[in-house]
Design an enzyme around this catalytic site. Structure first.
Site, PDB file in Angstrom:
ATOM      1  N   ARG A 189      28.286  18.079  35.403  1.00 22.40           N
ATOM      2  CA  ARG A 189      28.115  16.943  34.484  1.00 22.40           C
ATOM      3  C   ARG A 189      27.642  15.699  35.218  1.00 22.40           C
ATOM      4  O   ARG A 189      26.763  14.970  34.741  1.00 22.40           O
ATOM      5  CB  ARG A 189      29.439  16.651  33.783  1.00 22.40           C
ATOM      6  CG  ARG A 189      29.426  15.437  32.850  1.00 22.40           C
ATOM      7  CD  ARG A 189      30.833  14.975  32.551  1.00 22.40           C
ATOM      8  NE  ARG A 189      31.520  14.534  33.770  1.00 22.40           N
ATOM      9  CZ  ARG A 189      32.817  14.269  33.831  1.00 22.40           C
ATOM     10  NH1 ARG A 189      33.581  14.439  32.762  1.00 22.40           N
ATOM     11  NH2 ARG A 189      33.362  13.874  34.968  1.00 22.40           N
ATOM     12  N   SER A 293      41.249  43.851   7.035  1.00 20.75           N
ATOM     13  CA  SER A 293      40.209  44.868   7.103  1.00 20.75           C
ATOM     14  C   SER A 293      39.647  45.090   5.713  1.00 20.75           C
ATOM     15  O   SER A 293      40.342  44.900   4.710  1.00 20.75           O
ATOM     16  CB  SER A 293      40.801  46.183   7.653  1.00 20.75           C
ATOM     17  OG  SER A 293      39.956  47.277   7.377  1.00 20.75           O
ATOM     18  N   LYS A 299      45.966  46.331   8.389  1.00 26.80           N
ATOM     19  CA  LYS A 299      45.477  45.802   9.664  1.00 26.80           C
ATOM     20  C   LYS A 299      45.816  44.321   9.864  1.00 26.80           C
ATOM     21  O   LYS A 299      45.770  43.518   8.935  1.00 26.80           O
ATOM     22  CB  LYS A 299      43.949  45.974   9.762  1.00 26.80           C
ATOM     23  CG  LYS A 299      43.471  47.410   9.880  1.00 26.80           C
ATOM     24  CD  LYS A 299      43.981  48.093  11.140  1.00 26.80           C
ATOM     25  CE  LYS A 299      43.365  47.556  12.403  1.00 26.80           C
ATOM     26  NZ  LYS A 299      41.923  47.836  12.528  1.00 26.80           N
ATOM     27  N   ASN A 301      44.237  42.395  12.713  1.00 32.00           N
ATOM     28  CA  ASN A 301      43.348  42.388  13.872  1.00 32.00           C
ATOM     29  C   ASN A 301      43.412  41.051  14.623  1.00 32.00           C
ATOM     30  O   ASN A 301      43.480  39.985  14.002  1.00 32.00           O
ATOM     31  CB  ASN A 301      41.906  42.632  13.429  1.00 32.00           C
ATOM     32  CG  ASN A 301      41.728  44.003  12.810  1.00 32.00           C
ATOM     33  OD1 ASN A 301      42.204  44.985  13.341  1.00 32.00           O
ATOM     34  ND2 ASN A 301      41.048  44.057  11.667  1.00 32.00           N
ATOM     35  N   ARG A 332       3.285  23.002  36.730  1.00 31.38           N
ATOM     36  CA  ARG A 332       3.909  23.141  35.413  1.00 31.38           C
ATOM     37  C   ARG A 332       3.692  24.593  35.007  1.00 31.38           C
ATOM     38  O   ARG A 332       2.569  25.089  35.031  1.00 31.38           O
ATOM     39  CB  ARG A 332       3.240  22.216  34.378  1.00 31.38           C
ATOM     40  CG  ARG A 332       3.301  20.726  34.710  1.00 31.38           C
ATOM     41  CD  ARG A 332       4.540  20.056  34.191  1.00 31.38           C
ATOM     42  NE  ARG A 332       4.684  20.231  32.764  1.00 31.38           N
ATOM     43  CZ  ARG A 332       3.923  19.589  31.855  1.00 31.38           C
ATOM     44  NH1 ARG A 332       2.989  18.745  32.248  1.00 31.38           N
ATOM     45  NH2 ARG A 332       4.094  19.808  30.581  1.00 31.38           N
TER      46      ARG A 332
END
Length: 514
Positions: A189, A293, A299, A301, A332
């Site tokens: 940065r 799901s 499910k 997940n 360039r």
């Protein structure tokens, strides 16, 4: 039916709730191009190469929303980059503000100067957001490491239970990676450069203008002023030389972005594995409607972990493209530079989404110490084989000790008996002393920190919190400076130079976003 063509992140659900689009959208890039062009003009004014009244023109043109983004994008096809049509739109807008103003825009610059500088402006904002999210991620990891330093669990290698460790030590490992990548991001940065070289990188046009308009001053001094003020106006640094074909800046940026995504992805992958039903040592705290799901109602997940891992899997290819673009010919390049644009932007987007997702996930991570202990017991003591081998080796030698414990481990596995019991029987047969057998028996104990876990956790957590404290002190100092300046202005104190105001604004932005 009206045909709308737009992108709302349908195939990138992880982006929702992040600043990805805000920081990397076409509008964000156009604003960065505006900022770059106007910063150059302001720098020309500072160097007395453009009239003072251009500052008011710059103020009038500063908001990119006044420009037709769609038209600029469409017209970019004709010249191969968006700067060419943008400069025309900018010039027309400047003429509407004041006749002759367009003469002082895009002076001595080429398209790559503006787009490269815009890329660095965008990258700086992206990095500040990443640092902010990583600080949040790291703070929660530090808390986890502290809280669970005594929470024993199985260490796993090659997908198998290996030796005991602690969840706090695992969390400290994640934190150490976060701390390392934050440090790298801060370095990148603070070193992002402006780009200004003109057609072939040698500033020939600006040199001629400097000689013509400031004949009493060496051209090198005039150009130094332009470069320094240009960089200062956009919060970047002055490079030693234009870098049209020296793309180390881009490759290093790509590397740290891909690494940051990898840090988030490694954490997410571990969460995915540890949340499997058969392991279930951690889980993602899901809100109603999350983790479901389309076919299986049961499910739950780990959706965030899955999407973060997916983002991390995409970044190596993008980084590879950006490394490939280092092969830039002549002064360039034809194609290498152009290949960077989308690759860099997608990489930045994935990194923001992954890191922001990881910061959110760790804050919603549920840890189950009881399940961790229960999983350790599944091996009937086999996870202690390394420990008891080490203790036994002090008496009978390493080779003999390894052979004895290996034999006991195979028998324990084959007969479904605890290793502790089998090994005790073998040691009696081998004629080992009662004292040694008692020492080996006591070694099958989860209490106490394995190895140097406590010391390692302390080092990492301390380093992270010291960094956080230092950042907080810098923020307070910056806020204090703001208040003093505000008081000075109220009582009619002399105005600070443009350079001082720009430096202060840049510092404040870093504090707020980093």
């Amino acid at each position: 039916m009206t045909n709308f063509t737009f992108d709302v992140g349908l195939l990138n659900p992880l982006s929702h709730g992040t600043r990805e689009s805000e920081l990397t959208s076409d509008q964000a890039w156009l604003q960065a191009m505006v900022d770059a062009e106007l910063a150059l003009t302001r720098a020309l004014v500072d160097a007395e190469l453009a009239p003072e009244w251009m500052l008011a023109v710059c103020d009038a043109l500063a908001d990119a929303r006044q420009f037709d983004l769609r038209a600029i994008a469409a017209e970019a096809r004709n010249g191969g980059n968006p700067v060419i049509p943008f400069v025309k739109h900018l010039g027309r807008a400047a003429e509407r503000v004041r006749a002759g103003a367009s003469d002082h825009l895009h002076v001595g610059a080429t398209s790559q100067d503006i787009l490269d500088t815009a890329a660095m402006i965008v990258a700086r904002k992206v990095i500040c957001e990443l640092i902010h999210q990583l600080d949040s991620f790291g703070a929660d990891l530090a808390d986890l490491a502290d809280e669970h330093r005594g929470t024993v669990m199985s260490g796993r290698t090659l997908g198998q239970q290996a030796s005991p460790t602690s969840f706090g030590f695992v969390a400290a490992g994640w934190l150490d990676a976060v701390l390392l990548i934050v440090t790298r991001l801060e370095g990148i940065r603070d070193s992002l450069p402006v780009q200004l070289g003109g057609a072939v990188g040698n500033l020939s046009v600006l040199t001629e203008i400097g000689r013509a308009r400031r004949s009493e001053t060496p051209a090198s001094e005039v150009l130094d002023t332009v470069l320094e003020r240009f960089a200062d106006h956009v919060g970047l640094v002055v490079p030693r030389l234009s870098w049209h074909t020296n793309r180390v800046v881009i490759s290093e940026l790509a590397s740290v972005l891909a690494a940051a995504t990898g840090v988030a992805g490694t954490f997410a992958l571990d969460v995915s594995v540890l949340s499997r039903n058969e392991i279930a040592e951690v889980s993602e705290r899901l809100a109603p409607g999350q983790g479901g799901s389309s076919a299986m109602p049961h499910k739950r997940n780990p959706v965030s972990a899955v999407l973060i891992t997916a983002a991390a899997l995409q970044t190596p290819g993008l980084a590879s493209t950006l490394y490939g673009s280092m092969l830039a010919e002549d002064q360039r390049p034809s194609g290498a530079w152009h290949a960077e644009w989308q690759s860099l932007r997608v990489l930045e987007r994935l990194t923001i989404s992954a890191v922001t997702g990881a910061a959110s996930l760790v804050a919603r991570l549920d840890v189950d110490p009881d399940r961790m202990r229960a999983n350790l017991d599944l091996t009937d003591g086999l996870v202690f084989s390394e420990r008891v081998t080490t203790i036994l080796a002090e008496t009978v030698g390493k080779t003999t000790a390894f052979a004895l414990v290996e034999r006991a481990s195979q028998e324990a596995f084959a007969t479904n008996r605890p290793l502790q019991v089998v090994l005790a029987s073998i040691l009696i047969t081998e004629g080992c002393s009662d004292e040694l057998r008692a020492q080996i028996w006591a070694a099958f104990d989860y209490e106490g920190q394995p190895g140097q876990s406590a010391a390692g956790i302390d080092r990492v957590v301390r380093a992270f919190r010291q960094r956080s404290d230092a950042a907080a002190r810098r923020a307070r100092a910056a806020n204090s400076t703001d208040m003093v300046e505000g008081d000075d202005a109220k009582v009619g104190a002399p105005a600070r130079s443009n350079n001082a105001r720009s430096n202060n604004a840049r510092s404040n932005n870093d504090v707020r976003t980093a």
